[in-house]
Design an enzyme around this catalytic site. Structure first.
Site, short mmCIF file in Angstrom:
data_model
loop_
_atom_site.label_atom_id
_atom_site.label_comp_id
_atom_site.label_asym_id
_atom_site.label_seq_id
_atom_site.Cartn_x
_atom_site.Cartn_y
_atom_site.Cartn_z
N LYS A 275 41.76 43.32 25.33
CA LYS A 275 41.33 42.02 25.43
C LYS A 275 40.11 41.60 24.34
O LYS A 275 39.38 42.43 24.12
CB LYS A 275 40.95 42.13 26.81
CG LYS A 275 41.86 41.88 28.13
CD LYS A 275 41.43 41.86 29.42
CE LYS A 275 42.51 41.87 30.34
NZ LYS A 275 43.32 40.81 30.44
N ARG A 349 51.49 45.13 36.79
CA ARG A 349 53.04 45.06 37.14
C ARG A 349 53.56 46.32 37.08
O ARG A 349 54.58 47.00 37.65
CB ARG A 349 53.77 43.87 36.37
CG ARG A 349 53.96 44.16 34.83
CD ARG A 349 54.14 42.96 34.19
NE ARG A 349 53.05 42.06 33.96
CZ ARG A 349 53.39 40.77 33.52
NH1 ARG A 349 54.32 40.25 33.02
NH2 ARG A 349 52.29 39.78 33.47
N1 BES Z 1 44.31 41.30 35.08
C1 BES Z 1 44.79 40.65 34.06
C2 BES Z 1 44.91 39.26 34.95
C3 BES Z 1 43.76 38.42 35.15
C4 BES Z 1 43.42 37.34 34.18
C5 BES Z 1 42.98 38.60 36.31
C6 BES Z 1 42.32 36.74 34.19
C7 BES Z 1 41.89 37.92 36.53
C8 BES Z 1 41.43 36.78 35.57
C9 BES Z 1 46.19 41.31 33.73
O1 BES Z 1 46.34 42.69 33.78
C10 BES Z 1 46.70 40.68 32.28
O2 BES Z 1 45.85 41.09 31.55
N2 BES Z 1 47.63 39.96 32.45
C11 BES Z 1 48.14 39.44 31.01
C12 BES Z 1 49.57 39.63 31.23
C13 BES Z 1 50.31 39.41 29.83
C14 BES Z 1 49.60 40.39 28.69
C15 BES Z 1 51.64 39.18 29.73
C16 BES Z 1 47.49 38.13 30.78
O3 BES Z 1 47.75 37.20 31.88
O4 BES Z 1 47.08 37.64 29.91
MN MN Z 2 45.88 43.23 31.91
#
Ligand code: BES
Ligand code: MN
Ligand code: ZN
Length: 496
Positions: A275, A349
């Protein structure tokens, strides 16, 4: 914060802050406040006459009586015909939030008779305490230099004699959800170097010991033996051990349990699909679903409803390292389906899929999962609605109603077959990202691939588990979301 119910005239309440909630006043003093107004030498009447206070929602006004309570706080509820559980909870939260900022440790709370609306005395007791606890919450655990304002210690609900018993009954329910929600918020707030998977496991064990329910915790090699390779794939980049945590509350004989699953990623860096640095520190709250399950078990332990509930928390960190899973890797899940991990940041997931597959062994009556799963839900619904998906319309409705009662509102998204195409993989049975379009729905579809033989609802709480800004009655930070929703759901089942 200790709470109680008292029968005493308002002008004789001795508290550092006496809160009186009133609806739209139309320039008239409610009859139930005549005594208090007299003790204030008519200050409330004058306040209303000037138009400086009209009883609008969230409106507050502070008065200083010559005797009795140190301060009187009027809180507006808006249209008295539309006074709901949510409005009362919110008013109580505003009261203690104000008390905390003033440093007023003893709070009394009275709902002017005219503004009960259609809310029962029992519900008034429940939501008043829930709100009060929410508003009073402060996180001081990791501060070495303590600020000097005393926290809110007591919260007294002032009622008429004939309502006392019912309000008291509600107060006990509200107190239980409040204790659970406080636990959840504190866990969410803790940084990832404190709140690790084994820390979550220890909290589960402590709850089990305190309230007498069964807790089982698996370490890395036990998770491996059970075949949860998708969970392991996320954990393999971290030297911090994963945990698979199960809590079993038994309140009824021979009855299929309600199963609650919470995403327990104690820190989500994204892994190799790293990230951006900005706001990455917030990813300590990627265990908010787990916190909700633990908080709910605290409430269950206090209330002991006649129902069976299983809580399941797959817990791990998601870090990049030489041993971390790489984009393109294929893993075999607990269910047997193979997964192409195209994005290591879509980790939630993976562990939830294994948990959803595993819980079949409990022969659950229904399964609800709560997870900070997608950034896309923030884009779709912002910070005021939980995204909900599922495979059973009746269960979806039931969960939604529980959320409405809890003041944790859910909004449905469709799991139509067309969306499933996006998570088809060329090398494996399924891939873990469906790309940008409908990101929350394709995440839901991924989970559904691992749901088999039970009604299921998925709650995406990524937009609601944390508040970036101060709100009326809710200080910025963790919200402890879903403790109230889960508890409402379970209690309704217990008393159905
Ligand atoms: N934990 C994150 C989602 C999240 C985003 C929680 C903002 C709280 C605040 C999750 O694991 C994630 O990174 N999801 C990705 C999925 C994508 C790579 C398909 C996302 O939402 O960007
Ligand atoms: Mn994530
Ligand atoms: Zn995550």
């Amino acid at each position: 914060m200790r709470s109680s119910v008292k029968v005493v005239p308002l002008e004789r309440v001795s508290a550092s802050l006496l809160t009186v909630t009133v609806g739209h006043l139309n320039k008239k003093l409610p009859g139930s406040l005549l005594g208090l107004d007299a003790a204030l030498d008519g200050a409330i009447k004058r306040l209303i006459a000037t138009g400086d206070f009209s009883g609008d929602r969230d409106e507050i006004s502070l008065l200083y009586p010559p005797k009795g309570a140190t301060r009187v706080l009027l809180v507006g509820l808006g249209n008295p015909m539309e006074v709901t559980r949510g409005a009362i909870r919110r008013a109580a939260a505003i009261a203690t939030q104000k008390a905390a900022s003033l440093g007023a440790p003893t709070v009394a709370f009275h709902l002017a008779h005219e503004t009960h609306g259609g809310v029962s005395p029992q519900a008034v007791g429940q939501v008043a305490v829930e709100g009060a606890s929410q508003g009073a919450w402060r996180f001081r655990e990791l501060k070495a230099v303590v600020d000097d304002k005393p926290p809110v210690k007591t919260f007294e609900i002032i009622v008429a004699r004939e309502e006392r018993r019912e309000v008291e009954h509600g107060r006990q329910i509200g107190n239980a959800t409040a204790v659970g929600q406080r636990l959840a918020r504190n866990l969410q707030m803790l940084p990832a170097n404190v709140c690790t998977p084994s820390y979550l496991a220890q909290i589960a064990r402590d709850l089990g010991r305190a309230y007498g329910f069964k807790v089982t915790v698996w370490n890395r090699s036990q998770i491996d033996k059970a075949g949860m390779r998708a969970l392991l794939a996320v954990a393999q980049g971290s030297s911090e051990e994963p945990r698979f945590i199960m809590l079993e509350y038994r309140g009824a004989a021979r009855q299929a349990p309600i199963c609650l699953i919470g995403k327990g990623v104690t820190f989500d860096s994204g892994g190799i699909s790293l990230k951006p640095a900005q706001h990455m520190e917030e990813m300590k709250y990627d265990m908010s679903g787990a916190a909700a399950v633990l908080g709910t078990f605290e409430a269950l332990g206090q209330l002991k409803p006649p129902v069976n509930v299983v809580g399941v928390i797959p817990a791990t960190e998601n870090l990049p390292s030489a041993t971390a899973i790489k984009p393109g890797d294929v893993v075999r899940s607990h269910m047997g389906k193979t997964i192409e991990v195209v994005n290591t940041d879509a980790e939630g997931r993976l562990l939830l899929g294994d948990a959803l597959s595993y819980v079949r062994r409990f022969k659950p009556d229904c399964v609800i999962d709560a997870a900070t799963l997608t950034g896309a839900i923030v884009i779709g619904l912002g910070h005021h609605a939980i995204g909900m998906m599922g495979n059973d319309d009746q269960l979806l409705q039931e969960v939604r109603r529980a959320g409405d009662r809890a003041g944790e509102r859910c909004w449905p998204l469709p799991l139509w077959d067309e969306y499933r195409e996006q998570i088809k993989s060329d090398v494996a049975d399924v891939k873990n990202s469906g790309g940008r379009p409908a990101g929350s729905i394709t995440a839901g579809w991924f989970l559904r691939e691992f749901v088999d033989g039970y009604p299921w609802v998925h709650l995406d709480i990524a937009g609601t588990a944390w508040s970036d800004t101060d709100r009326p009655g809710l200080t910025k930070g963790p919200t402890g979301l879903c403790v109230r929703l889960f508890t409402e759901f379970v209690l309704a089942r217990a008393h159905a």
